[in-house]
Design a protein around this motif. Structure first.
Motif, short mmCIF file in Angstrom:
data_model
loop_
_atom_site.label_atom_id
_atom_site.label_comp_id
_atom_site.label_asym_id
_atom_site.label_seq_id
_atom_site.Cartn_x
_atom_site.Cartn_y
_atom_site.Cartn_z
N SER A 24 52.79 46.97 38.72
CA SER A 24 51.97 47.73 37.77
C SER A 24 50.50 47.47 38.04
N GLN A 25 49.81 48.49 38.52
CA GLN A 25 48.37 48.35 38.77
C GLN A 25 47.61 48.15 37.45
N ASP A 26 48.14 48.70 36.38
CA ASP A 26 47.48 48.53 35.07
C ASP A 26 47.45 47.05 34.67
N GLU A 27 48.54 46.32 34.93
CA GLU A 27 48.57 44.90 34.60
C GLU A 27 47.56 44.12 35.45
N ILE A 28 47.43 44.53 36.72
CA ILE A 28 46.46 43.88 37.60
C ILE A 28 45.04 44.16 37.10
N ASN A 29 44.79 45.42 36.70
CA ASN A 29 43.46 45.78 36.19
C ASN A 29 43.13 44.99 34.93
N ALA A 30 44.10 44.84 34.04
CA ALA A 30 43.88 44.11 32.79
C ALA A 30 43.56 42.64 33.07
N PHE A 31 44.29 42.04 34.03
CA PHE A 31 44.04 40.65 34.42
C PHE A 31 42.64 40.49 34.99
N SER A 44 49.93 33.54 36.20
CA SER A 44 50.13 34.86 35.59
C SER A 44 51.50 35.42 35.96
N ASN A 45 51.80 36.61 35.41
CA ASN A 45 53.06 37.28 35.73
C ASN A 45 52.89 38.36 36.80
N LEU A 46 51.76 38.32 37.49
CA LEU A 46 51.48 39.32 38.53
C LEU A 46 52.32 39.04 39.78
#
Length: 781
Positions: free
Chosen positions: A66-73, A230-232
């Protein structure tokens, strides 16, 4: 007055002066060249990394995310300046054609992929170190492939996947700060956005580079811990900017180390020559020194007279060496220029090499001053009364040519050996020069032979086998991995073709380091460590799930030795594992581990196996690639040559240079040494000729002296090579603490000694021709 005396002395001792000048010049030139390469390498790396805007931290990953999760991190993390994710379209070698002969890359171990140019950082550069741009139908090819296949601008690259067939024109050669080195088996081809979109529909295998640019690179280790917590995505290899620097500098770093080694050995030889020359000169001029002291000239002024001569030689040689280094450095930086480009020269580019030459000059100066302290011990009376020394009287008494029979039948051989043994202090110089020369010839050749040998795979963290299969993205292809293993072990299909199959699974685990902090570490687990055994510097492979083996670099980082306990997180709980062994590894930055752990979260699986008939290796490899879709199969015979190709090529060139240079040194030293010996023993030669001993027999005696001295030098040199050579070579490779040479007996014990015997014999024969000119008139002088 001093100038006149120097001119007269230089004219009298041309060979000696030339020999000393040459050695000091070569030592100065090589040390200055090594320091020039250091400045070039540092400047080129800095320039390449700056223009390419190399990421601070990269997580390689194959799979869904999920690129959104990466962006949020990234947005919440204060350390992050910028983030981007690059998608690489992986292409199998059989579908890629780079050569004019129409052969595909099916036999290459290189993992090729297509990418489009990044927008924010991690730029692919052209050969002008500018951001590369290509149009539709054009392609940027990695410098690695350009050097390998001698590609030119305008060459064609063909992609053929089923019915899809497209040819691209090479318009740029790519310098890739991340994937330049041959040690990195992944390579990126640059295509236009439109071509990439087209290829995306044809290539199903993708890999992602999750890249981060930090505000301050000094915080990389802190960011790494935060990312690992993290969960990334974390199932692939994680790389940092410092590791990219090490990988890019490794090849040229090895060359620098070898050049410095040769330079220091030359300086050692020059020092030995200086010592011999100065002590011989003092001995020959003993009476003159006594006369000068008797006439009131102080020891200080006498020292100044002699010191001026050698300082003049050293000064001229060091200036010449510095100027020569500016000319020859281009030979050593050719590979660097191709892969990184050369940064503009600065003041440091000239000052640092000059300091190298200055260092050589100061060493010679201080060495001479130390030797000339002997003048203080010479009294006027002793100097005027001194006679010739007769060597070791005990040995001379025991080895007399009386009427009794000796164990050496030939008189010329007997006398030659006797003279060396009775004047052993004099001949020690020559023995050491021969030993050092053999060491200088053997170590590069042995190192080259070692990294080319199949067994070198053990220094890459794996046992020696014929073929290796890797299956990644185990979350997707676990069933296929099991099918591969069942196929390899199916006796009905492969009982007469395949033997010794071993399976290895790699997973990510958290372990406490020396500072009691949790870090992520990749651990390879297997019950088959005895099938393709790995060489352990200390200890052995794990025997159960409570043991772990660490690479030497990980052992250093965790400050762990065999028998120590390290803490690992298993199923959310801390477990203590005993370190069973330490091995060497140059892959993955040298940081790996091996255990016997069970995990449901396997990152990738590896199968190693042997083929009963080696002639069928390619046939079986092709068959497996056609049977299974998502595997990478590697021919281990070619693996080392392809990954260490750049290093092998450079070391091969330096081995030849060291060989030729060593022979040149031996010729010069032997000629100088025996020219001085003949001058010193001219009266004795005249006496022997007057009693009927022929010039030919006398020549034979001097050749025997040289060869007997060489024999001792070869023995000492072989011992030095075997004892110290491996330790020197170990310093050249990161991750290797103890290297065992793989020698070629034909080169080490035949070619090198024979070449030394040949040049020494010829040199002494040519110098000893002057014996014919020595006549009985010298007896009366």
């Amino acid at each position: 007055m001093i100038q006149r005396l120097l001119k007269k002395d230089f004219k009298k001792n041309k060979v000696i002066v030339f020999t000393l000048f040459t050695f000091i010049l070569l030592s100065s030139m090589l040390l200055s060249s090594a320091l020039t390469i250091v400045t070039e390498l540092t400047g080129s790396l800095d320039s390449l990394f700056e223009k390419a805007k190399v990421p601070s931290y990269v997580q390689m990953y194959a799979g869904d995310f999920s690129q959104d999760e990466i962006n949020a991190f990234s947005e919440k993390n204060e350390l992050v300046k910028n983030q981007q994710t690059m998608t690489m379209l992986n292409i199998d070698g059989e579908h890629l054609f780079l050569q004019d002969n129409g052969e595909s890359e099916v036999n290459s171990i290189i993992e090729n992929s297509f990418v489009k140019q990044n927008k924010a950082f991690d730029f692919l550069l052209d050969t002008r170190n500018e951001i590369a741009n290509v149009g539709d139908g054009e392609i940027g090819v990695p410098v690695y492939h350009q050097q390998l296949y001698n590609l030119k601008l305008g060459s064609k690259v063909q992609v053929q996947i089923g019915d899809f067939n497209k040819t691209y024109t090479v318009t740029s050669f790519i310098r890739d700060a991340q994937m330049n080195p041959s040690l990195v088996t992944s390579k990126r081809f640059l295509v236009s956005d439109n071509d990439w979109n087209e290829l995306e529909t044809k290539l199903s295998s993708q890999e992602h580079l999750i890249e981060f640019e930090l505000n301050d690179d000094s915080s990389i280790s802190e960011f790494e811990k935060q990312y690992e917590a993290s969960n990334l995505p974390q199932s692939g290899t994680a790389l940092t900017k410092s590791l990219y620097q090490i990988l890019n500098a490794l090849t040229d770093g090895i060359i620098i180390a070898i050049i410095i080694l040769i330079s220091l050995l030359l300086l050692l030889i020059a020092s030995l020559c200086l010592r011999f020359t100065i002590l011989t000169a003092i001995e020959e001029d003993y009476r003159e020194i006594g006369i000068m002291k008797a006439t009131g000239i102080s020891s200080k002024n006498i020292r100044k007279l002699y010191l001026t001569k050698y300082i003049t030689i050293a000064f001229g040689a060091c200036i010449g060496g510095y100027l020569a280094s500016l000319a020859v450095t281009n030979v050593f930086t050719k590979s660097m220029s191709a892969y990184m480009g050369l940064a503009p020269k600065t003041v440091i580019s000239y000052v640092l090499p000059f300091l190298g030459s200055l260092l050589v000059f100061l060493f010679v100066y201080l060495f001479c001053k130390l030797l000339f302290r002997r003048f203080k011990k010479i009294s006027t009376y002793q100097a005027l009364q001194v006679g010739e020394t007769s060597g070791n009287r005990k040995i001379a008494h025991r080895m007399q040519l009386s009427g009794k029979k000796h164990w050496i039948g030939n008189k010329s051989i007997f006398i030659g050996i006797r003279e060396v043994l009775t004047q052993i202090k004099t001949y020690i110089l020559l023995m050491l020069v021969f030993a050092i020369s053999l060491f200088m010839m053997s170590v590069p050749f042995n190192f080259l032979q070692t990294i080319q040998d199949d067994s070198f795979i053990s220094y890459m963290g794996a046992g020696e086998s014929d073929l290796r299969i890797d299956v990644h993205q185990m979350d997707k292809y676990k069933e296929e991995a099991e099918e591969v293993f069942n196929y390899l072990t199916n006796e009905n299909v492969n009982s007469d073709r395949i033997e010794k199959v071993a399976s290895y699974e790699t997973g990510a685990y958290q372990m406490k380091n020396a500072d009691n902090e949790l870090v992520t570490i990749k651990i390879e687990s297997s019950k088959d460590y005895d099938v393709f055994p790995l060489y352990y510097t200390v200890g052995k492979a794990p025997q159960n799930a409570k043991e772990i083996a660490l690479s030497s670099m990980n052992a250093d980082e965790f400050k762990a030795s065999v028998g120590d306990t390290v803490i690992i997180i298993l199923d959310g709980k801390e477990e203590g594992l005993t370190v069973s062994g330490i091995y060497q590894d140059v892959t993955n930055g040298g940081k790996t581990a091996k255990g016997m752990l069970k995990s449901d979260d396997v990152l990738w699986t590896t199968y190693n196996f042997n083929v009963k008939d080696s002639s069928k290796i390619n046939e079986i490899k092709t068959e497996l690639e056609q049977t299974f879709t998502h595997i990478k199969i590697t021919d281990m015979d070619n693996y080392i040559n392809q990954t260490l190709g750049g290093i092998i090529k450079q070391v091969a060139s330096l081995s030849v240079v060291a060989f030729v240079l060593s022979l040149f040194i031996v010729i010069l030293i032997t000629s100088m040494f025996f020219k001085m010996i003949l001058a010193k023993e001219a009266k004795n030669i005249a006496i022997m000729k007057s009693i009927g001993i022929s010039s030919k027999i006398l020549q034979q005696q001097y050749i025997v002296r040289a060869l007997f001295t060489l024999l001792i030098g070869i023995i000492v040199g072989v011992i030095l090579t075997n004892v110290l050579g491996t330790q020197v070579a170990s310093l050249l490779l990161s991750g290797v603490s103890k290297l065992t040479f793989v020698t070629n007996p034909l080169i080490s014990y035949l070619m090198i000694p024979f070449s030394l015997v040949l040049v020494v014999s010829v040199s002494v024969y040519i110098v000893s021709v002057s014996i014919k000119k020595i006549n009985i008139m010298l007896i009366a002088e």
